[in-house]
Design a protein around this motif. Structure first.
Motif, short mmCIF file in Angstrom:
data_model
loop_
_atom_site.label_atom_id
_atom_site.label_comp_id
_atom_site.label_asym_id
_atom_site.label_seq_id
_atom_site.Cartn_x
_atom_site.Cartn_y
_atom_site.Cartn_z
N THR A 99 0.91 -1.10 0.04
CA THR A 99 0.00 0.14 -0.03
C THR A 99 0.95 1.48 -0.08
O THR A 99 0.54 2.23 -0.62
N ALA A 102 2.44 1.82 -3.58
CA ALA A 102 1.66 2.09 -4.42
C ALA A 102 1.30 3.81 -4.20
O ALA A 102 1.22 4.25 -5.38
N GLY A 114 -4.54 1.16 -6.63
CA GLY A 114 -4.15 0.14 -5.25
C GLY A 114 -5.33 -0.54 -4.73
O GLY A 114 -6.40 0.10 -4.40
N ALA A 442 -2.15 -2.65 -8.02
CA ALA A 442 -1.09 -3.22 -6.74
C ALA A 442 -2.10 -4.21 -6.01
O ALA A 442 -3.29 -3.75 -5.27
#
Length: 486
Positions: A99, A102, A114, A442
Motif C-alpha cells: 500500500t 503504491a 491500489g 497493486a
C-alpha cells in the motif's frame, strides 16, 4: 589516524630543561585502541616527546578534533544495537508495504490502482461523524476508563445479546484502539513461550506475528480452494497437541471472504471441547459484511464454547471507521482482566471521541441499519462483477466470497511462465510485481497470507475503479500463457 608528531602549521616550542620521567597517563574514555588489542577501550599517551626530538609540532585544533573523534568512536563501539529476539523474528506487513509503495508511485505521477489495503472507500456515516464532532464540542476530550466508557460497554453488551445471542456484562468487555490491539493483547494474555497457536491458511498476515511476539509457535493449517478455504475438522484434529493453546478463526475471512456455516463450526467445537487447554479467538470484524444466503454465527454462541472463546469485533470495516481506531473484546472476566492489565500499561483507554462515535454507530439499528446495508449492497455488486471477470481468464481459479470485501485468486497455473521484458513469473510475489509493472495495479501476494498459489484483491473501491483495474489486468495477462494445462 593523525599522528601527533606529523601535523601541518607547526607551532615551535623551545626545549625545556630535562624532567624526571613520568608515568604514562591512561585515558579510559578515549576511543583509539592500542595496536595490540582491537577491543581495548583505552590507550596511553606519553607526556613528553620521544628521545631525540628537538621540538614537537602540533595544532591545538587538531589535537581537540582527534580527541573528540576518539571519544565518539568509543561511544559508538560501546552501544549494544541488538534487538529483542521476539521483535527480530517479526516480519513486516506486506499489505502495508505494498500500500505504501503504491502511494509513493502515485505521488511520483504513476497512475497506480491500489487494491491492497482492506479499507472501505465509503465515508463514515454522517450520524457517526456528527457524534464525534459533538464529542469535541461538548468537551468529551479527556481520558476514559481503561476498559472504555460504561455507556459504550453497555451498548456493546446489548449488541452482542441482540445480534449474536451472547450474554456479557460490561466487566466482560474491553474497548481498545482497534480490533488489532484486542487480538494482540488476547494472544499475549493467554499464550506462553512454547505454546502453539493454530491458524488456518490463508490467514490475516498479522496472526502468526502476534503468536511469535508472545513467544508462541504458529502452526499453520492449510485449506483448499475446493473447500472454499474452510478448515476441515479432521485437519484440526490431526495437529492438536498438549502444546496447543489457541485456535484463531476469522469469519467472514480475510483474505478469502469465506464464511463458516454453523454446522461446520459445530463440528470444530466438538473437537475443541476435548482439549481443556485449547481456547478459541473468534475474529468477527467483518460480521456485517456478508452476502445472502450466508449467515454469521458467533463461535461463543455454540454449546460449551462461551467459557473458552475470546470474541473480537470492532467498528472499522462495517461502519467505515478505520481511522477512528476502535475495537472491542468480549470474553470471560478473567481473560478480559488480563487483557485490560496489558492495555493499562501499553496505551490506556481508546479515544474518548471515537467511543462517542462508536456509541452512535451501535445506535444506527440492527446490523448497522440502512447505512451499513447500503455499503454491503455496493460490495456485493463489485464482488459479482469481479468474479464474472476473473472466470473469463484462462487458468485462473476463484472461490466466490460469501463475506468481507476480498478475492483470493489462484494464479498458480501461470507460475513458471516467461514474459518478454519482465522475466519469469515464479510465485505470487513476482506475479504481483508483474501486475504492478505492466498493469499498474497493486495486489498483495498470497505468500503473505500463507498460501503462495493466490493473490489478494480488495474490492473496497468504486466499481468504475475495479473495471479499469480489471481491463488492465486482462491486458497484462494476455502477455502470459499458462505453462501447464489447466
Amino acid at each position: 589516524m593523525p599522528c601527533l608528531h606529523n601535523i601541518t602549521q607547526p607551532l615551535q616550542l623551545h626545549p625545556t630543561p630535562p624532567r624526571k620521567p613520568t608515568t604514562p597517563m591512561a585515558f579510559s574514555s578515549v576511543a583509539t585502541p592500542s595496536p595490540s588489542s582491537s577491543s581495548s577501550s583505552s590507550f596511553t599517551l606519553p607526556t613528553k616527546p620521544s628521545p631525540g626530538a628537538g621540538s614537537v609540532s602540533f595544532s591545538r585544533a587538531s589535537w581537540e578534533g582527534t580527541r573528540k573523534a576518539r571519544m565518539a568512536a568509543v561511544r559508538a563501539e560501546a552501544v549494544d544495537t541488538s534487538i529483542s529476539p521476539r521483535v527480530s523474528a517479526l516480519r513486516p506487513s506486506k499489505t502495508m508495504a505494498i500500500t505504501d509503495q503504491a502511494s509513493a508511485l502515485r505521488q511520483a505521477g504513476v497512475p497506480v490502482i491500489g487494491l491492497a489495503a482492506g479499507e472501505p472507500d465509503f465515508d463514515t456515516p454522517a450520524a457517526i461523524a456528527e457524534a464525534g464532532m459533538n464529542a469535541i464540542r461538548d468537551g468529551s476530550t479527556r481520558y476514559t476508563p481503561n476498559a472504555g466508557t460504561m455507556e459504550l460497554r453497555k451498548a456493546i453488551c446489548n449488541k452482542l445479546q441482540e445480534e449474536n445471542g451472547l450474554s456479557y456484562s460490561p466487566d466482560q468487555v474491553l474497548v481498545s484502539n482497534g480490533a488489532k490491539q484486542c487480538i494482540t493483547q488476547a494472544v499475549l494474555a493467554v499464550c506462553s513461550p512454547g505454546d502453539e497457536v493454530l491458524i488456518p491458511a490463508p490467514f490475516w498476515v498479522s496472526y502468526p506475528e502476534m503468536a511469535r511476539l508472545a513467544g508462541a509457535t504458529p502452526v499453520i493449517l492449510p485449506t483448499s480452494i475446493s473447500d472454499n478455504f474452510l478448515l476441515k475438522p479432521e485437519s484440526l484434529a490431526s495437529v492438536i497437541t498438549e502444546k496447543s493453546r489457541l485456535l484463531i478463526l476469522c469469519s467472514p475471512s480475510n483474505p478469502t471472504g469465506s464464511v463458516y456455516p454453523r454446522e461446520l463450526l459445530e463440528e470444530i467445537a466438538d473437537i475443541v471441547k476435548k482439549y481443556p487447554r485449547l481456547l478459541v479467538l473468534s475474529d468477527e470484524i467483518y460480521e456485517h459484511i456478508i452476502y445472502h444466503p450466508a449467515k454469521h454465527t458467533s463461535f461463543a454462541a455454540l454449546p460449551g464454547m462461551w467459557d473458552r472463546t475470546l470474541t473480537v469485533n470492532g467498528f472499522s470495516k462495517a461502519f467505515a471507521m478505520t481511522g477512528w481506531r476502535l475495537g472491542y473484546l468480549a470474553a470471560p472476566k478473567h481473560f478480559v482482566s488480563a487483557c485490560g492489565k496489558i492495555q493499562s500499561q501499553y496505551t490506556s483507554g481508546a479515544s474518548s471521541i471515537s467511543q462517542k462515535a462508536g456509541l452512535a454507530a451501535l445506535n444506527l439499528g440492527y446490523a448497522g441499519g440502512e447505512a451499513v446495508s447500503t455499503m454491503v449492497k455496493a460490495f456485493q455488486e463489485r464482488r459479482d462483477y469481479l468474479v464474472r471477470s476473473f472466470k473469463e481468464l484462462p487458468g485462473v481459479k476463484i472461490s466466490e466470497p460469501q463475506g468481507a470485501f476480498y478475492l483470493f485468486i489462484d494464479f498458480s497455473s501461470y507460475y513458471g511462465s516467461e514474459v518478454e521484458g519482465f522475466g519469469t513469473i515464479k510465485d505470487s510475489e513476482t506475479l504481483c510485481m508483474f501486475l504492478l509493472e505492466k498493469a499498474q495495479v497493486a495486489l498483495v501476494p498470497g505468500d503473505a497470507f500463507g498460501d503462495d498459489k493466490g493473490v489478494r484483491m480488495s474490492y473496497a473501491a468504486a466499481l468504475s475503479t475495479l473495471q479499469d483495474a480489471m481491463e488492465k489486468i486482462k491486458e497484462a495477462m494476455a502477455l502470459v500463457r499458462p505453462p501447464v494445462a489447466v
